[in-house]
Motif scaffolding. Structure first.
Motif, PDB file in Angstrom:
ATOM      1  N   GLY A  50       0.832  -1.106  -0.075  1.00  0.00           N
ATOM      2  CA  GLY A  50       0.083  -0.019  -0.042  1.00  0.00           C
ATOM      3  C   GLY A  50       0.856   1.546   0.029  1.00  0.00           C
ATOM      4  O   GLY A  50       0.556   2.117  -0.586  1.00  0.00           O
ATOM      5  N   ASN A  54       1.074   4.107  -2.946  1.00  0.00           N
ATOM      6  CA  ASN A  54       0.585   5.396  -2.689  1.00  0.00           C
ATOM      7  C   ASN A  54       1.894   6.429  -2.803  1.00  0.00           C
ATOM      8  O   ASN A  54       1.546   7.639  -3.591  1.00  0.00           O
ATOM      9  N   MET A 574      -7.049   0.689  -2.345  1.00  0.00           N
ATOM     10  CA  MET A 574      -5.972  -0.099  -1.450  1.00  0.00           C
ATOM     11  C   MET A 574      -5.497  -1.267  -2.161  1.00  0.00           C
ATOM     12  O   MET A 574      -5.955  -1.478  -3.245  1.00  0.00           O
ATOM     13  N   LYS A 620      -7.881  -5.569   2.267  1.00  0.00           N
ATOM     14  CA  LYS A 620      -6.713  -4.725   2.300  1.00  0.00           C
ATOM     15  C   LYS A 620      -5.609  -5.505   3.015  1.00  0.00           C
ATOM     16  O   LYS A 620      -5.797  -6.130   3.929  1.00  0.00           O
ATOM     17  N   ASP A 656      -9.549  -0.224  -5.920  1.00  0.00           N
ATOM     18  CA  ASP A 656      -8.656  -1.166  -5.121  1.00  0.00           C
ATOM     19  C   ASP A 656      -7.681  -1.869  -6.102  1.00  0.00           C
ATOM     20  O   ASP A 656      -8.406  -2.131  -7.183  1.00  0.00           O
TER      21      ASP A 656
END
Length: 855
Positions: A50, A54, A574, A620, A656
């Motif tokens: 993750g 990001n 996610m 997640k 996601d």
């Protein structure tokens, strides 16, 4: 032909960027600026995928803007205070400071391995005294301005851990860590007057046109602006505490449907009743064991206690309503008291049915018969006409609201009012690992600010974390200090600040983290607002709301010019992975599992023992469910760029992304195909050679497509176009190519290397070097395109006869209508469709369509 080797290539280029100081942010008024920022991480110890997604998203934007001539600020820091470090200190017997900085060191190395274009010279952690000392300084400025104050409020108190818990830390009425039954206590807490800005925070959401609509709606609902009536009921008979009870309602149109008046368990009137009625006191004590949030209260059983008091209806003094203490009313919303109209509010209806209270409908749904209409188990909250309501009867809902407010105001019993659900921000935390609140408590002088020249106020070096409760409060010496005003004995404040305070202004400190003042105004004026902020949807309300409030408050103190911190917001999806469990329910890591496909079914087993494993949903990635994939393992097997490419190409970035080994393997194959294409290209073309027009057009079209894809956060779409273009290059190989194709390939590869730079920066540098590019890609300008060359050389034009499609023709782009008309009429298939018809008119819409009118 040399095989692409990420283990050699990637460290080499990271070293070259560092030596060139390629990502240092510079204030340059001759360039447009661009500030891109990802929500900074908590230093938990290790990156997960993750994090990779990001920060790769932000890196694409930062590299893209830098290549397009912007002066870019792309910083990194650490949200480093908070309970996880303090819990680790208690559980492992370590210093939370040492634990935190060790984690930061590990995660910094991992982030650097990602090849992010970060200006590391601006790095800080919120637990650095240099940072939180500046926070203490502006906290005192807000204290002096009256925006920080102490108030008595009801909190969740864990009697074992001896600390206040956030509502989210109360699970089934027990402390999430200790398991103890949580108590409701009234404590003096520090708070910030965010409610002073509730109107601005609501209105200014309309200016944030580059925020997701769902986030703006979430914030608007959280602030909860409502327009209604604040009025006073007059108590009947002997009043135990004053003569009136103030109530706020958004539905004054339903006053004639009133059944009872409810007050919160913490309402002053409830406390007066409890003082003389032991049963009331016992009921209030029981309420304090329950939920403290509106969400929790809404799902809990509705209970109440009849105080025996009554109030007079504002429109009919002879009509008296009972006053009940009710567990579903919050003291900190409105006035802590309501009038209940069960027919038109579900909570009120549930309560009324339970205690046998009247239910009188006063809003008649369209098409219903007033004489026959009844309320059963479901309250009616829709539109309709007011009835059973004296002077309000016959009015629609909005007109009835206005008429009821006007009557109350004329009677002198209240006024129309705007009320917000938002409460002041409680910032006190009873834990040591946080920013110390820089005040002392003096018996003679009251609350006294620590002088700014004595900041930062730091933690004592010998904090003992082996026991529950606030280590600062039990420290034998630190909490004792002389009063700065009178010099007498005083005690330091031992509460520390909520970590949301730490993250409410860090973006402004990044403008110049070395400034003597909390915020370098000139630097902030250049860099702020953040042009693109990136982070998870889970921060859509609190963090973003607090950052918006603090920005406005600091602007009012003259520290900032902007009043909104983030011009653009992107909330990424996610990274998910399948979950696996043993037969006993224990979670199993993906690396411990072998998954096989048998026909249409998938089976899993433990690699070590062959024990069957249950395949669960994709969720997640989280340590608790052990479905994480360590980025380091992926980097080792495939390289950093392959991992970056997969998380950027798998799905639109707001959705996601499902992690799969097949997906990253596919990205790795693409990396190698790209390198093979560059490695096979001979030296630069001979000067003066005309470029192959088809390949040249395709190159310019690619530049346009990828540029637009990055501009609109459609990274996966841009990468898909790169995949397609690579296939085109493969179809036009260098070996045996004409001089025109070789020249066009050289232009194409030069553009391609720069276009992949934001996605796969290490590979881009190696490719650029291979074809003799000047300097490094990171310093190269973004490729441009000729709009004329992005148009197709030929256009497919549909041909309609009398409004029905009868065929199509291929015509040169931009062909004149007369030429297109001749091509259409000469086409055998169109001529067949026109047999027996007389052509009345031919209408050519250039490059789009041909319409023939015939009879």
């Amino acid at each position: 032909m040399a095989r692409y080797n990420p283990k050699e290539t990637e460290p080499r280029w990271r070293k070259a960027w560092t030596e060139a100081d390629a990502f240092r942010a510079v204030i340059d008024h001759d360039k447009p600026k661009y500030y891109v920022l990802e929500m900074f991480p908590y230093p938990s110890g290790r990156l997960h995928m993750g994090h990779v997604r990001n920060y790769a998203l932000g890196d694409v934007i930062a590299r893209f803007k830098r290549a397009r001539g912007f002066s870019v600020l792309h910083p990194m820091g650490w949200d480093a205070f908070g309970l996880p470090a303090e819990n680790a200190a208690m559980e492992r017997g370590v210093d939370p400071k040492l634990w935190t900085y060790e984690n930061i060191a590990r995660m910094r190395d991992e982030l650097k391995e990602l090849g992010l274009s970060i200006d590391w010279s601006r790095e800080f952690a919120t637990c650095d005294p240099e940072y939180y000392g500046k926070q203490q300084a502006w906290f005192l400025d807000l204290f002096a301005a009256g925006l920080v104050y102490r108030k008595e409020s009801v909190v969740n108190w864990d009697p074992v851990d001896q600390t206040v818990l956030a509502n989210e830390q109360v699970v089934d009425g027990r402390g999430w860590r200790s398991g103890a039954v949580v108590e409701k206590r009234k404590l003096n807490q520090w708070a910030m007057r965010i409610t002073d800005y509730a109107g601005q925070l609501t209105d200014d959401l309309q200016t944030l046109d580059r925020w997701p609509e769902k986030v703006r709606v979430m914030q608007e609902n959280w602030i909860g602006r409502s327009k209604g009536l604040k009025f006073r009921f007059h108590l009947a008979g002997e009043a135990p505490a004053g003569d009136t009870l103030e109530v706020y309602t958004t539905r004054p149109d339903t006053l004639y449907g009133a059944s009872f008046v409810g007050i919160a368990p913490d309402h002053p009137l409830a406390e007066v009743v409890a003082a003389r009625d032991p049963a009331a006191a016992a009921y209030i004590a029981e309420c304090r064991k329950g939920a403290a949030t509106q969400a929790g209260i809404d799902t809990a059983e509705k209970t109440g206690y009849d105080t025996g008091l009554k109030v007079k209806h504002p429109f009919d003094p002879s009509w008296e309503l009972p006053v009940w203490i009710a567990n579903f009313i919050l003291m900190d919303y409105g006035t802590g008291a309501i009038f209940a109209c069960p027919a038109h509010d579900q909570r009120d209806l549930d309560f009324a049915r339970k205690y046998g209270l009247p239910v009188r409908p006063v809003v008649l749904p369209p098409g219903e018969d007033a004489a026959a209409y009844r309320i059963d188990k479901e309250a009616y909250v829709g539109p309709g006409a007011i009835y059973n309501s004296d002077f309000l009867t016959g009015l629609d809902i909005e007109a009835a609201k206005a008429a009821a407010i006007a009557r109350i105001e004329a009677q002198g019993d209240g006024d129309g009012a705007t009320v917000y659900r938002l409460r002041d921000w409680g910032v006190s935390r009873q834990r040591a690992w946080g920013c110390p609140i820089p005040v002392v408590h003096c018996a003679a002088c009251g609350v006294v600010a620590v002088p700014k020249d004595q900041l930062p106020l730091t933690h004592p070096a010998d904090i003992e974390f082996g026991k529950s409760g606030n280590a600062l409060d039990r420290h034998p010496t630190w909490k004792h200090a002389p009063c700065p005003t009178c010099g007498g004995a005083a005690t330091r404040e031992t509460d520390t600040l909520d970590t949301f305070v730490d993250s409410s202004w860090y973006f402004a400190r990044f403008a110049n983290p070395d400034a003597a003042e909390p915020i370098d105004k000139a630097a902030a004026d250049y860099w702020l607002p953040v042009d693109q902020y990136i982070g998870g949807i889970e921060h859509a309300v609190l963090h973003l709301l607090y950052a918006r409030f603090v920005t406005k408050a600091l602007a009012d103190q003259g520290m900032l010019s902007v009043r909104e911190p983030f011009a653009g917001l992107f909330t990424q999806g996610m990274v998910t992975h399948e979950t696996y469990r043993r037969q006993n329910g224990d979670w199993v890591e993906p690396g411990e599992v072998e998954v096989t496909v048998e026909g249409s079914s998938r089976r899993a087993k433990l690699l070590a023992t062959g024990e069957p494993v249950v395949i669960g949903d994709s969720e997640k990635m989280s340590k608790s469910k052990r479905n994480t994939v360590a980025p380091g393992d992926i980097f080792e097997a495939y390289g950093v760029d392959a991992a970056r490419l997969f998380v950027l190409s798998d799905s639109p970035p707001e959705r996601d992304s499902l992690w799969s080994s097949a997906g990253v393997q596919g990205a790795w194959r693409f990396v190698n195909r790209v390198w093979d294409e560059f490695d096979s290209q001979p030296a630069g073309p001979s000067p003066g050679v005309a470029l192959d027009p088809d390949l040249q057009r395709a190159t310019h079209k690619l530049v346009k497509q990828v540029t637009e894809a990055i501009d609109t956060f459609r990274f996966n779409s841009g990468i898909a176009r790169l995949y397609e273009f690579l296939n085109l290059l493969k179809a036009n190989p260098a070996q045996g190519a004409t001089a025109g194709v070789l020249a066009a390939r050289h232009e194409a590869l030069g553009a391609f290397a720069r276009l992949i730079g934001p996605f796969t920066p290490h590979l881009a540098e190696a490719c650029w070097e291979r074809i003799g590019g000047v300097g490094m890609v990171v310093a190269a300008a973004w490729p441009t395109f000729d709009p004329a060359l992005t148009e197709d050389a030929m256009k497919i034009l549909p041909v309609q006869v009398n409004g029905k499609r009868r065929g199509e023709i291929s015509a040169p782009a931009g062909a004149e209508p007369a030429d297109v008309e001749k091509m259409v009429l000469d086409d055998p298939e169109i001529a067949r469709r026109l047999e027996g018809l007389t052509i009345r008119k031919v209408i050519v819409v250039k490059d789009r369509i041909v319409n023939i009118v015939a009879a």
